[in-house]
Design a protein around this motif. Structure first.
Motif, PDB file in Angstrom:
ATOM      1  N   ASP A   1       0.821  -1.214   0.000  1.00  0.00           N
ATOM      2  CA  ASP A   1       0.000   0.000   0.000  1.00  0.00           C
ATOM      3  C   ASP A   1       0.858   1.269   0.000  1.00  0.00           C
ATOM      4  O   ASP A   1       0.387   2.343   0.368  1.00  0.00           O
ATOM      5  N   GLN A   2       2.112   1.149  -0.412  1.00  0.00           N
ATOM      6  CA  GLN A   2       3.061   2.251  -0.299  1.00  0.00           C
ATOM      7  C   GLN A   2       2.573   3.562  -0.935  1.00  0.00           C
ATOM      8  O   GLN A   2       2.770   4.632  -0.367  1.00  0.00           O
ATOM      9  N   ALA A   3       1.943   3.505  -2.086  1.00  0.00           N
ATOM     10  CA  ALA A   3       1.478   4.734  -2.742  1.00  0.00           C
ATOM     11  C   ALA A   3       0.459   5.469  -1.866  1.00  0.00           C
ATOM     12  O   ALA A   3       0.527   6.703  -1.724  1.00  0.00           O
ATOM     13  N   LEU A   4      -0.455   4.732  -1.257  1.00  0.00           N
ATOM     14  CA  LEU A   4      -1.437   5.351  -0.362  1.00  0.00           C
ATOM     15  C   LEU A   4      -0.776   5.849   0.918  1.00  0.00           C
ATOM     16  O   LEU A   4      -1.139   6.909   1.444  1.00  0.00           O
ATOM     17  N   ILE A   5       0.203   5.112   1.416  1.00  0.00           N
ATOM     18  CA  ILE A   5       0.922   5.521   2.622  1.00  0.00           C
ATOM     19  C   ILE A   5       1.687   6.820   2.356  1.00  0.00           C
ATOM     20  O   ILE A   5       1.711   7.715   3.206  1.00  0.00           O
ATOM     21  N   ASP A   6       2.285   6.941   1.187  1.00  0.00           N
ATOM     22  CA  ASP A   6       2.990   8.181   0.836  1.00  0.00           C
ATOM     23  C   ASP A   6       2.036   9.372   0.857  1.00  0.00           C
ATOM     24  O   ASP A   6       2.388  10.454   1.340  1.00  0.00           O
ATOM     25  N   GLN A   7       0.825   9.186   0.350  1.00  0.00           N
ATOM     26  CA  GLN A   7      -0.152  10.265   0.366  1.00  0.00           C
ATOM     27  C   GLN A   7      -0.582  10.591   1.800  1.00  0.00           C
ATOM     28  O   GLN A   7      -0.701  11.757   2.165  1.00  0.00           O
ATOM     29  N   LEU A   8      -0.801   9.569   2.608  1.00  0.00           N
ATOM     30  CA  LEU A   8      -1.189   9.791   3.998  1.00  0.00           C
ATOM     31  C   LEU A   8      -0.102  10.556   4.746  1.00  0.00           C
ATOM     32  O   LEU A   8      -0.393  11.524   5.455  1.00  0.00           O
ATOM     33  N   THR A   9       1.132  10.140   4.592  1.00  0.00           N
ATOM     34  CA  THR A   9       2.222  10.818   5.310  1.00  0.00           C
ATOM     35  C   THR A   9       2.391  12.259   4.836  1.00  0.00           C
ATOM     36  O   THR A   9       2.771  13.116   5.626  1.00  0.00           O
ATOM     37  N   ALA A  10       2.078  12.527   3.579  1.00  0.00           N
ATOM     38  CA  ALA A  10       2.126  13.916   3.097  1.00  0.00           C
ATOM     39  C   ALA A  10       1.096  14.763   3.844  1.00  0.00           C
ATOM     40  O   ALA A  10       1.389  15.903   4.236  1.00  0.00           O
ATOM     41  N   TYR A  11      -0.078  14.224   4.072  1.00  0.00           N
ATOM     42  CA  TYR A  11      -1.108  14.965   4.812  1.00  0.00           C
ATOM     43  C   TYR A  11      -0.762  15.109   6.291  1.00  0.00           C
ATOM     44  O   TYR A  11      -1.173  16.070   6.936  1.00  0.00           O
ATOM     45  N   LEU A  12      -0.015  14.168   6.829  1.00  0.00           N
ATOM     46  CA  LEU A  12       0.383  14.249   8.242  1.00  0.00           C
ATOM     47  C   LEU A  12       1.615  15.138   8.439  1.00  0.00           C
ATOM     48  O   LEU A  12       1.921  15.525   9.564  1.00  0.00           O
ATOM     49  N   ALA A  13       2.299  15.485   7.359  1.00  0.00           N
ATOM     50  CA  ALA A  13       3.509  16.307   7.460  1.00  0.00           C
ATOM     51  C   ALA A  13       3.224  17.658   8.109  1.00  0.00           C
ATOM     52  O   ALA A  13       4.037  18.157   8.891  1.00  0.00           O
ATOM     53  N   ALA A  14       2.093  18.252   7.812  1.00  0.00           N
ATOM     54  CA  ALA A  14       1.760  19.553   8.405  1.00  0.00           C
ATOM     55  C   ALA A  14       1.644  19.437   9.926  1.00  0.00           C
ATOM     56  O   ALA A  14       2.109  20.327  10.657  1.00  0.00           O
ATOM     57  N   LEU A  15       1.067  18.357  10.405  1.00  0.00           N
ATOM     58  CA  LEU A  15       0.966  18.145  11.855  1.00  0.00           C
ATOM     59  C   LEU A  15       2.349  17.963  12.474  1.00  0.00           C
ATOM     60  O   LEU A  15       2.620  18.449  13.570  1.00  0.00           O
ATOM     61  N   ARG A  16       3.209  17.269  11.757  1.00  0.00           N
ATOM     62  CA  ARG A  16       4.580  17.068  12.247  1.00  0.00           C
ATOM     63  C   ARG A  16       5.328  18.398  12.290  1.00  0.00           C
ATOM     64  O   ARG A  16       5.995  18.709  13.274  1.00  0.00           O
ATOM     65  N   LEU A  17       5.208  19.189  11.246  1.00  0.00           N
ATOM     66  CA  LEU A  17       5.913  20.466  11.173  1.00  0.00           C
ATOM     67  C   LEU A  17       5.436  21.452  12.244  1.00  0.00           C
ATOM     68  O   LEU A  17       6.215  22.278  12.723  1.00  0.00           O
ATOM     69  N   ARG A  18       4.160  21.351  12.626  1.00  0.00           N
ATOM     70  CA  ARG A  18       3.613  22.232  13.675  1.00  0.00           C
ATOM     71  C   ARG A  18       3.883  21.695  15.077  1.00  0.00           C
ATOM     72  O   ARG A  18       3.495  22.316  16.064  1.00  0.00           O
ATOM     73  N   GLY A  19       4.516  20.529  15.181  1.00  0.00           N
ATOM     74  CA  GLY A  19       4.836  19.971  16.487  1.00  0.00           C
ATOM     75  C   GLY A  19       3.680  19.261  17.160  1.00  0.00           C
ATOM     76  O   GLY A  19       3.751  18.952  18.342  1.00  0.00           O
ATOM     77  N   VAL A  20       2.615  18.989  16.413  1.00  0.00           N
ATOM     78  CA  VAL A  20       1.467  18.284  16.983  1.00  0.00           C
ATOM     79  C   VAL A  20       1.794  16.804  17.153  1.00  0.00           C
ATOM     80  O   VAL A  20       1.414  16.188  18.142  1.00  0.00           O
ATOM     81  N   ILE A  21       2.498  16.241  16.157  1.00  0.00           N
ATOM     82  CA  ILE A  21       2.838  14.820  16.208  1.00  0.00           C
ATOM     83  C   ILE A  21       4.305  14.609  15.840  1.00  0.00           C
ATOM     84  O   ILE A  21       4.925  15.451  15.199  1.00  0.00           O
ATOM     85  N   GLN A  22       4.820  13.481  16.282  1.00  0.00           N
ATOM     86  CA  GLN A  22       6.059  12.893  15.765  1.00  0.00           C
ATOM     87  C   GLN A  22       5.584  11.635  15.055  1.00  0.00           C
ATOM     88  O   GLN A  22       4.784  10.884  15.607  1.00  0.00           O
ATOM     89  N   PHE A  23       6.050  11.422  13.855  1.00  0.00           N
ATOM     90  CA  PHE A  23       5.521  10.348  13.031  1.00  0.00           C
ATOM     91  C   PHE A  23       6.618   9.350  12.726  1.00  0.00           C
ATOM     92  O   PHE A  23       7.719   9.730  12.335  1.00  0.00           O
ATOM     93  N   TRP A  24       6.311   8.046  12.894  1.00  0.00           N
ATOM     94  CA  TRP A  24       7.315   7.019  12.649  1.00  0.00           C
ATOM     95  C   TRP A  24       6.736   5.885  11.822  1.00  0.00           C
ATOM     96  O   TRP A  24       5.628   5.413  12.069  1.00  0.00           O
ATOM     97  N   THR A  25       7.513   5.444  10.826  1.00  0.00           N
ATOM     98  CA  THR A  25       7.214   4.225  10.075  1.00  0.00           C
ATOM     99  C   THR A  25       8.495   3.404   9.993  1.00  0.00           C
ATOM    100  O   THR A  25       9.592   3.906  10.276  1.00  0.00           O
ATOM    101  N   ASP A  26       8.374   2.182   9.538  1.00  0.00           N
ATOM    102  CA  ASP A  26       9.555   1.326   9.433  1.00  0.00           C
ATOM    103  C   ASP A  26      10.536   1.811   8.371  1.00  0.00           C
ATOM    104  O   ASP A  26      11.673   1.347   8.314  1.00  0.00           O
TER     105      ASP A  26
END
Length: 156
Positions: free
Chosen positions: A16-41
């Protein structure tokens, strides 16, 4: 919980890598604002024992995302992560959020009782997939903010 952002762990199938790439792009804004730290393998460095790294991050996550698809359910690695994640969820050590990537029969799964995101239908069935990913990101943001607020009350 880390003050630099709620720790989010993503369990998914590499198919599901293509969908995961899109999801992580949407979560990047939360990471940049310090709301989340995001980790994948994908962040496991060369020479690292991947199973130990996954367990370490899974056990320290505040939110665990299960990216659901038929390939995820068919994966032996995913089932071990799901069991560990749900134990942490039941003990209120982490929040498990199923993310519905593609249509899949969830009846009889260990997490069938959990509300998935986006609500209503899997991302690939949305006419506007960007709206679906944005909906998931907003739900993760709300969950992260609730966890931060709860931690602030506990700290005082």
């Amino acid at each position: 919980m880390n003050r630099e952002g709620v720790r989010v762990f993503l369990s998914y199938s590499h198919k599901d890598q293509a969908l995961i790439d899109q999801l992580t792009a949407y979560l990047a804004a939360l990471r940049l604002r310090g709301v989340i730290q995001f980790w994948t393998d994908q962040q496991i460095e060369s020479g690292t024992e991947w199973s130990k790294a996954i367990v370490s991050y899974l056990d320290s996550a505040d939110i665990i995302l299960l990216a659901l698809s038929v390939d995820f359910l068919a994966s032996e690695h995913s089932s071990a992560e799901v069991e560990r994640a749900l134990k942490r969820h039941e003990m209120k050590q982490a929040l498990v959020i199923p993310v519905l990537l593609r249509p899949v029969d969830l009846s009889g799964t260990l997490f069938a009782h959990l509300q998935g995101s986006p609500k209503g239908k899997p991302i690939t069935l949305w006419e506007d997939k960007d709206a679906a990913f944005l909906s998931v990101a907003r739900e993760i943001q709300r969950a992260a903010e609730a966890i931060k607020a709860q931690a602030a009350v506990s700290d005082s």
